[in-house]
Design an enzyme around this catalytic site. Structure first.
Site, PDB file in Angstrom:
ATOM      1  N   ILE A  12      22.155  13.954 -12.673  1.00 35.79           N
ATOM      2  CA  ILE A  12      21.098  13.497 -11.759  1.00 35.79           C
ATOM      3  C   ILE A  12      21.250  14.187 -10.400  1.00 35.79           C
ATOM      4  O   ILE A  12      20.265  14.629  -9.792  1.00 35.79           O
ATOM      5  CB  ILE A  12      21.105  11.956 -11.640  1.00 35.79           C
ATOM      6  N   ASP A  50      38.308  16.132  -4.579  1.00 32.83           N
ATOM      7  CA  ASP A  50      38.329  14.879  -5.325  1.00 32.83           C
ATOM      8  C   ASP A  50      38.207  13.745  -4.303  1.00 32.83           C
ATOM      9  O   ASP A  50      39.058  13.628  -3.412  1.00 32.83           O
ATOM     10  CB  ASP A  50      39.677  14.830  -6.079  1.00 32.83           C
ATOM     11  N   ALA A  74      30.799   9.780  -9.285  1.00 28.37           N
ATOM     12  CA  ALA A  74      31.357   8.566  -9.899  1.00 28.37           C
ATOM     13  C   ALA A  74      31.613   8.824 -11.372  1.00 28.37           C
ATOM     14  O   ALA A  74      31.000   9.707 -11.973  1.00 28.37           O
ATOM     15  CB  ALA A  74      30.376   7.399  -9.762  1.00 28.37           C
ATOM     16  N   TYR A 140      32.405  -0.341 -15.740  1.00 25.88           N
ATOM     17  CA  TYR A 140      31.509   0.580 -15.030  1.00 25.88           C
ATOM     18  C   TYR A 140      30.551  -0.205 -14.126  1.00 25.88           C
ATOM     19  O   TYR A 140      30.421   0.078 -12.925  1.00 25.88           O
ATOM     20  CB  TYR A 140      30.738   1.416 -16.065  1.00 25.88           C
ATOM     21  N   LEU A 189      21.123   8.319 -25.833  1.00 26.96           N
ATOM     22  CA  LEU A 189      20.271   8.402 -27.023  1.00 26.96           C
ATOM     23  C   LEU A 189      19.500   9.725 -27.124  1.00 26.96           C
ATOM     24  O   LEU A 189      19.580  10.406 -28.151  1.00 26.96           O
ATOM     25  CB  LEU A 189      19.286   7.216 -27.028  1.00 26.96           C
ATOM     26  N   ILE A 206      21.593   5.197 -35.455  1.00 29.24           N
ATOM     27  CA  ILE A 206      20.885   4.155 -34.696  1.00 29.24           C
ATOM     28  C   ILE A 206      21.800   2.935 -34.692  1.00 29.24           C
ATOM     29  O   ILE A 206      22.152   2.416 -35.763  1.00 29.24           O
ATOM     30  CB  ILE A 206      19.526   3.821 -35.357  1.00 29.24           C
ATOM     31  N   GLY A 283      28.065  -4.736 -26.661  1.00 26.15           N
ATOM     32  CA  GLY A 283      27.633  -4.779 -25.258  1.00 26.15           C
ATOM     33  C   GLY A 283      26.202  -4.321 -25.022  1.00 26.15           C
ATOM     34  O   GLY A 283      25.754  -4.306 -23.875  1.00 26.15           O
ATOM     35  N   ASP A 284      25.467  -3.928 -26.082  1.00 30.58           N
ATOM     36  CA  ASP A 284      24.081  -3.486 -25.902  1.00 30.58           C
ATOM     37  C   ASP A 284      23.121  -4.673 -25.884  1.00 30.58           C
ATOM     38  O   ASP A 284      22.936  -5.321 -26.917  1.00 30.58           O
ATOM     39  CB  ASP A 284      23.662  -2.564 -27.063  1.00 30.58           C
TER      40      ASP A 284
HETATM   41  N1  UDP Z   1      21.693   4.487 -29.083  1.00 27.71           N
HETATM   42  C1  UDP Z   1      21.689   4.749 -30.438  1.00 27.71           C
HETATM   43  N2  UDP Z   1      22.342   5.866 -30.880  1.00 27.71           N
HETATM   44  C2  UDP Z   1      22.976   6.734 -30.031  1.00 27.71           C
HETATM   45  C3  UDP Z   1      22.964   6.466 -28.649  1.00 27.71           C
HETATM   46  C4  UDP Z   1      22.329   5.321 -28.225  1.00 27.71           C
HETATM   47  O1  UDP Z   1      21.127   3.991 -31.234  1.00 27.71           O
HETATM   48  O2  UDP Z   1      23.548   7.723 -30.507  1.00 27.71           O
HETATM   49  C5  UDP Z   1      20.979   3.297 -28.582  1.00 27.71           C
HETATM   50  C6  UDP Z   1      21.864   2.345 -27.808  1.00 27.71           C
HETATM   51  O3  UDP Z   1      22.469   1.430 -28.684  1.00 27.71           O
HETATM   52  C7  UDP Z   1      20.857   1.707 -26.861  1.00 27.71           C
HETATM   53  C8  UDP Z   1      19.832   2.812 -26.604  1.00 27.71           C
HETATM   54  O4  UDP Z   1      20.004   3.742 -27.670  1.00 27.71           O
HETATM   55  O5  UDP Z   1      20.194   0.641 -27.507  1.00 27.71           O
HETATM   56  C9  UDP Z   1      20.055   3.538 -25.289  1.00 27.71           C
HETATM   57  O6  UDP Z   1      21.414   3.898 -25.209  1.00 27.71           O
HETATM   58  P1  UDP Z   1      21.966   4.914 -24.115  1.00 27.71           P
HETATM   59  O7  UDP Z   1      23.432   5.085 -24.372  1.00 27.71           O
HETATM   60  O8  UDP Z   1      21.120   6.143 -24.089  1.00 27.71           O
HETATM   61  O9  UDP Z   1      21.717   4.160 -22.748  1.00 27.71           O
HETATM   62  P2  UDP Z   1      22.186   2.700 -22.218  1.00 27.71           P
HETATM   63  O10 UDP Z   1      20.957   1.841 -22.340  1.00 27.71           O
HETATM   64  O11 UDP Z   1      23.320   2.243 -23.068  1.00 27.71           O
HETATM   65  O12 UDP Z   1      22.564   2.948 -20.808  1.00 27.71           O
END
Ligand code: UDP
Length: 325
Positions: A12, A50, A74, A140, A189, A206, A283-284
């Site tokens: 970014i 650093d 970060a 994080y 993703l 997925i 954690g998602d």
């Molecule tokens: N995800 C997935 N496969 C991957 C990477 C991510 O299914 O290889 C899913 C992940 O479980 C979440 C969404 O895609 O539901 C977005 O994940 P990402 O890591 O891109 O961003 P986050 O929302 O975790 O910051």
């Protein structure tokens, strides 16, 4: 204006550098290149240091004047943060304290900080506004919230104006300027899908299709990295006009499921992309979508690039990245 961009070699930060240069600002990048890329800083003044090392930071920056600092430097991997909490606290929290120390010593009074929707933790609303409870569920997110609070406390001392920008899912690229996302390991993703589509020998999974969402996969709010960069410029301009301490969400306010993202990528690529379905990633949360109305009011900013623009730019970038390998 002359701005310091910490973490300007990262995904970014390097897009912000482009936007600053396009707006005819002078830019100095500060990075330790632990995860950033040297090619992303070519043509810019670079200070390699650093931020955990206060003495080195002081000696690199004393007597320098900047009209403001954009603070991206970060550590940002959720999984790694749980395994290496001290690295995350040292880098993110101590690093920010060191940066503020040097900023105050040299009289730089404006900071735009790269925060995250991870400060909210598990969402309790369909659209998340800034007054949503702050309850990060990983180290994080804890460190980013601590960084926000540190900046707020420094602001209250009277010499620093700051904006914390809480991003939802940053994505997309500026392939015409040879910039894009490149993390190792990659966890996100869209790059994971496109790296698979580009022929990388890596599985695409997925993570869970049994969520309580219309197609069973998680919903996220994806925002083009160039829209993010625009918001940073507006946030800094706002600080120069009116000062203060502000916390603003940056998102598109639109939610897309993992399956919808996959099919948008398949359209951009023009071919099906093989994948499998795996278990949920711990954690998602099922759905994370921004209420970004505050940013619209305060910054007169909205996203202008849609999902198609995000995935098409990311795909173009992926093809360029393959050549850089
Ligand atoms: N995800 C997935 N496969 C991957 C990477 C991510 O299914 O290889 C899913 C992940 O479980 C979440 C969404 O895609 O539901 C977005 O994940 P990402 O890591 O891109 O961003 P986050 O929302 O975790 O910051």
């Amino acid at each position: 204006m002359h701005y310091l961009v910490t973490g300007g070699a990262g995904y970014i930060g390097s897009h912000l550098v482009l936007a600053l240069v396009a707006a005819e600002h002078q830019v100095t990048v500060l990075d330790d290149f632990s995860t950033g890329h040297r090619w992303a800083t070519e043509g810019h003044e670079v200070i390699e240091v650093d931020i955990r090392d206060l003495a080195a930071l002081r000696s690199a920056l004393s007597q320098r004047h900047f009209d403001g600092v954009f603070h991206f430097a970060a550590k940002s991997l959720v999984g790694e943060s749980g395994q290496k909490p001290l690295l995350y606290y040292q880098n993110n929290v101590t690093g920010t304290a060191n940066l503020m120390e040097v900023a105050l010593e040299n009289g730089w009074g404006h900071c735009v900080f790269s925060s995250t929707a991870a400060v909210y933790g598990n969402p309790q609303a369909a659209a998340i506004a800034e007054d949503h409870p702050l309850n990060p569920v990983n180290v994080y997110g804890d460190t980013k919230l601590a960084m926000e609070r540190l900046l707020s406390a420094v602001h209250q001392q009277g010499a620093m104006h700051a904006v914390c920008l809480r991003y939802f899912n940053a994505a997309g690229a500026a392939p015409l300027a040879h910039r894009g996302e490149w993390h190792e390991p990659e966890t996100h993703l869209i790059p994971n899908i496109l790296r698979r589509a580009g022929g990388e020998d890596r599985p695409l999974t997925i993570f869970g299709d049994d969520y309580d969402t219309p197609d069973g996969t998680c919903i996220r709010d994806y925002i083009h990295v160039l829209d993010l960069a625009d918001a940073h410029l507006k946030a800094m301009a706002m600080l120069h006009r009116q000062g203060g301490f502000h916390t603003l969400n940056l998102g598109s306010e639109k939610g897309y499921s993992v399956r919808e993202i996959l099919s948008a990528c398949e359209q951009a690529v023009g071919a099906p992309i093989s994948h499998d379905i795996g278990p949920r990633r711990p954690g998602d949360p099922p759905r994370l979508v921004a209420d970004a109305s505050q940013a619209e009011q305060v910054l007169q900013w909205r996203t202008t690039r849609n999902l198609q623009a995000i995935v098409e730019s990311a795909w173009l970038w992926e093809q360029q990245r393959q050549v850089l390998l």
